[in-house]
Each structure stands twice: as C-alpha cells, then as structure tokens.
Design an enzyme around this catalytic site. Structure first.
Site, PDB file in Angstrom:
ATOM      1  N   HIS A 146       0.831  -1.210   0.000  1.00 46.45           N
ATOM      2  CA  HIS A 146       0.000   0.000   0.000  1.00 46.45           C
ATOM      3  C   HIS A 146       0.867   1.262   0.000  1.00 46.45           C
ATOM      4  O   HIS A 146       0.652   2.168  -0.811  1.00 46.45           O
ATOM      5  CB  HIS A 146      -0.925   0.005   1.221  1.00 46.45           C
ATOM      6  CG  HIS A 146      -1.699   1.278   1.383  1.00 46.45           C
ATOM      7  ND1 HIS A 146      -2.708   1.649   0.520  1.00 46.45           N
ATOM      8  CD2 HIS A 146      -1.599   2.274   2.308  1.00 46.45           C
ATOM      9  CE1 HIS A 146      -3.199   2.819   0.905  1.00 46.45           C
ATOM     10  NE2 HIS A 146      -2.549   3.228   1.984  1.00 46.45           N
ATOM     11  N   GLU A 183     -10.823   2.026   3.138  1.00 47.09           N
ATOM     12  CA  GLU A 183      -9.508   1.429   3.370  1.00 47.09           C
ATOM     13  C   GLU A 183      -9.719   0.132   4.128  1.00 47.09           C
ATOM     14  O   GLU A 183     -10.292   0.129   5.230  1.00 47.09           O
ATOM     15  CB  GLU A 183      -8.578   2.386   4.133  1.00 47.09           C
ATOM     16  CG  GLU A 183      -8.113   3.540   3.258  1.00 47.09           C
ATOM     17  CD  GLU A 183      -7.008   4.396   3.878  1.00 47.09           C
ATOM     18  OE1 GLU A 183      -6.834   4.360   5.118  1.00 47.09           O
ATOM     19  OE2 GLU A 183      -6.328   5.113   3.106  1.00 47.09           O
ATOM     20  N   ASP A 217     -11.394   2.352   7.281  1.00 44.96           N
ATOM     21  CA  ASP A 217     -10.959   3.730   7.533  1.00 44.96           C
ATOM     22  C   ASP A 217     -11.357   4.596   6.336  1.00 44.96           C
ATOM     23  O   ASP A 217     -10.563   4.852   5.444  1.00 44.96           O
ATOM     24  CB  ASP A 217      -9.438   3.742   7.735  1.00 44.96           C
ATOM     25  CG  ASP A 217      -8.906   5.122   8.042  1.00 44.96           C
ATOM     26  OD1 ASP A 217      -9.672   5.946   8.568  1.00 44.96           O
ATOM     27  OD2 ASP A 217      -7.716   5.376   7.753  1.00 44.96           O
ATOM     28  N   THR A 221      -3.994   0.447   5.614  1.00 45.51           N
ATOM     29  CA  THR A 221      -4.601  -0.298   4.504  1.00 45.51           C
ATOM     30  C   THR A 221      -3.794  -1.548   4.187  1.00 45.51           C
ATOM     31  O   THR A 221      -2.570  -1.487   4.071  1.00 45.51           O
ATOM     32  CB  THR A 221      -4.659   0.608   3.255  1.00 45.51           C
ATOM     33  OG1 THR A 221      -5.317   1.809   3.620  1.00 45.51           O
ATOM     34  CG2 THR A 221      -5.399  -0.065   2.123  1.00 45.51           C
TER      35      THR A 221
HETATM   36 CA    CA Z   1      -5.851   4.279   7.117  1.00 40.74          CA
END
Ligand code: CA
Length: 422
Positions: free
Chosen positions: A141, A206, A240, A356
């Site tokens: 990520h 996320e 998120d 993430t």
């Molecule tokens: Ca995050």
C-alpha cells in the site's frame, strides 16, 4: 496454547458449517434486544450467549464479576479486568459450551434464558475507544500510494525504520450497520487557484484491521515486542473511510485530518488474540534490520483472509478485493512497542488501525485509490455500472476469517452505507 483452541472441540450448540463462530472462537461484543439493556455477549454459531444473564444465575461465580461489568454499554470495563481474567472467562465459556459438559446444557430452559439468535439482536459499538491510532504498515500500500506521487522514490526513507502512524479521531468510530453522510470540505480543483468548498467526489474505503488494548503500564513506561500480547485484548475489522480529494489538499505538512475523521467503521465482534494464536505465521523479511526495540522473536504475523465487496443501492454485491493480513510489513507487536517506546500511555479499549492492507496482486489492493489507480481504471460492478470511487447509496462490506485444521475463526463483517452529503 489455550485449550479453548483445540480443533477437536465440539459444542452442544449447533454451529452451521462455514460459520465464523465455532467454539474455538468465542468473540466478545455488546448486544441489545427487546426488553434487555445493552450487555456483553459472546458469539457461538448463529447465537449470542448473554454473559450478564449467565453471571446473574451463578455460572460465572469463579470470577467474582460485578453485574455492572457485563450489563454495560461497552466492553471497556470487562477489558479493564486484564488479560489473565478475560482469557480465563473465555476458557470457562469454552468448558460450559463443550458438548459433554451438562452444567449449562441441562440447566432448565437454558437455550431460552441465555441465548439469542444473532439475527434478532442489535450489535452495538463494542468499545468506547479513548484514543485511536492508525498505522501505515503495508509495504504494498505505501509503495502504491508513493508511486502515484513520487514514481522514482515511492517509499519515504523512514518507512522501513518506523511503523509510521498518526493519531486519529475516536469520536466518529461507528459499528457495522451504521451509515454516514458523504463528507464536505476544502478541495483544490486546479493548481494555482483557490480551493472550493463542496462534497467529496473521491470517497474511498480502506481495508484494515484494528487491535484493541488492555490497560498498559504506567505513563513513562514502554511495552516491548515480547510483552505486547499481554496488552492486546483482540482485533476487529476496520474500514478507515477516506476522502482523497480533501486529503490531497490538507495533508501537508501535518498529515491526515478532516479527510479521515468523518467516519471509521468497525465490526461488532472482538476476536480475542487468544483465539487467533493458531493462525500466527511468519511475516516478510525486514531489511534493512530494524532498531533493537523493534526486534521480535517467533512468528508475529497473522494469516487472516480478507475481502471487500461493494453493493450498489438495490443491487447485488461485487467483490473488488482479496487480501490477507499476513502481508503486513510491521506486525502488531512492533506497532504497540513503537507506540509506547516514548512512554505514551495506552488504556483499555484504545484502538490501533493496521493501515490499509494491500496484497501484492492487483486484485489485492485495499482501497479504490489503488484498485482504480486514482480513478484511471474504473471497476465494473455486476449491475454494469462502474466505480472510480464510492458513490452515494453504495454499501461497502469487509469480511475476514482464519482457517486451519478445518477450523474457521472469523470476524463476521463490517458494513456501512454512504448517504448523500447534507
Ligand atoms: Ca488508514
């Protein structure tokens, strides 16, 4: 190894095949149903076991728990009991639910008095997080996001030394099933011009997990990587929510702020770290070597399969991502050691997002930002519509589960719908 994790255990409560909640799991949550105040429950199969009722009728006397700990809107007071006691409660519940144990099984009217169908209860936010940290611990990520902005140098020089994170906002953490409105904010539409104020058009999910802590040692003291498990109660799935257009304008120089704090969704069942022990695995090699306080012994990553689905309003779900928690570069022991290395105090019920979780394959990316590469390659839904980011009326569902030796220990799901901006 906890005896409650024995793959051979069976319960006298029947557990449907493919259930996330066999007797080897026994996650804790807070539920509410007609005529009952909010209380602590444990999931088994498609049922919720009412711990407040069990305690009142003397099935938990060994633990000497005041009723108020279990008849409670949050798990915080239960978590404050500490690891030894909460682990012992799980072991005792495992004993009570084992098929050959008649103590609860043969109690008069036991199923009616102590169990509720999960489908018939409302699950509430399991903890009231005092503080919430979000890490940034997936190398895939961090590299993907870095590559979009710095193609030649995607990872910042600190990234392989520090489990990078920021302090988030605990007041807008919501439980699965709660919905929220698309956020508004300042957005820079054209370089060199003033920003405008409007609804975000780049709303993203996320894919994350989060761990929840027990009370830590006194302020000023630290938790080492080898002590970390003593201070972690369990884990949940975590979405998120992020507004990329707001984020892009505001994040310099202090990092995420209003692009992140309008909503973060978690799953209602806290899967204990005890129940996750059988699924520990090796993580990636950390090179360059980490500083001494971040070194650790033994396997500390966890093999948790993860998937994300998008459900457009009134339509069927399209799975858009398959990932796994095992890909994380920094493990939760290192995250907690880093969080406290300066003496920062941690408290019962605090939450720590993983960051993430992106897997190496392109269908393993844990955000729309990566899956569509900033909107360049829209995803096609089963209903034929396309998505660059998340639209009004879309529901995003994250699921997670571990599987080994024929035992599936799952998290259930976290699901939230995006309502239009107000
Ligand atoms: Ca995050």
């Amino acid at each position: 190894m906890s005896r409650a994790n024995d793959p051979g255990l069976q319960s006298w409560i029947s557990v449907p095949e493919e259930s996330d909640f066999p007797i080897q799991n026994l996650p804790f949550g807070i539920f509410q149903t007609d005529g009952l105040s909010p209380r602590v429950g444990v999931a088994i199969g498609d049922q919720v076991l009412d711990l407040a009722a069990l305690n009142r009728d003397g099935f938990l006397t060994a633990f000497d728990l005041p009723d108020s700990i279990l008849e409670n809107q949050y798990l915080n007071d239960f978590i404050k009991l500490g690891k030894d006691k909460t682990s012992a409660v799980r072991e005792h519940l495992s004993d009570l639910l084992q098929e050959e144990n008649a103590v609860l099984r043969d109690a008069p009217d036991a199923v009616n008095k102590y169990f509720h169908l999960q489908a018939s209860v409302q699950m509430l936010l399991p903890v009231q997080p005092g503080d919430y940290t979000d890490f940034y611990s997936s190398e895939v990520h961090a590299t993907n996001i870095g590559r979009m902005f710095r193609p030649d140098n995607p990872l910042m020089p600190n990234w392989k030394y520090i489990p990078v994170g920021y302090h988030g906002r605990s007041s807008t953490i919501i439980v699965s099933g709660e919905h929220f409105h698309r956020p508004k904010g300042q957005i820079l539409e054209k370089d060199g011009e003033p920003p405008v104020f409007r609804a975000s058009t780049q709303l993203d999910f996320e894919l994350e997990t989060a761990f929840i802590t027990f009370d830590g040692p006194a302020m000023g003291q630290s938790i080492t990587t080898s002590e970390a498990e003593q201070y972690i109660f369990g884990m949940v799935l975590f979405n998120d929510w992020s507004a990329r257009d707001i984020q892009r304008w505001e994040y310099v120089p202090l990092g995420p702020f209003l692009a992140k704090n309008f909503a973060s969704s978690i799953s209602p069942w806290v899967v204990t770290l005890d129940a996750l022990q059988p699924f520990y695995c090796e993580g990636p090699v950390q090179d360059p070597p980490v500083l001494d306080y971040l070194r650790f012994n033994g396997p500390k990553n966890i093999d948790i399969s993860l998937e994300v689905g998008i459900i457009p309003e009134g339509n069927e779900e399209t799975t858009v991502c398959h990932s796994n928690f095992k890909y994380m570069y920094w493990n939760i022991n290192q995250q907690l050691a880093h969080q406290t290395v300066n003496g920062c105090l941690v408290r019962a019920g605090d939450m720590y997002g993983s960051g993430t979780i992106s897997a190496p394959a392109e269908d393993g990316y844990g955000s729309m930002m990566e899956l569509t590469w900033r909107g360049q390659n829209p995803l096609t839904m089963k209903d034929g519509s396309t998505r660059k980011f998340i639209e009004d009326g879309d529901t995003v569902v994250i699921r997670g589960w571990c599987e080994r030796n024929g035992i599936r220990v799952g998290f259930g799901e976290v699901s939230s719908k995006v309502l239009p901006a107000i």
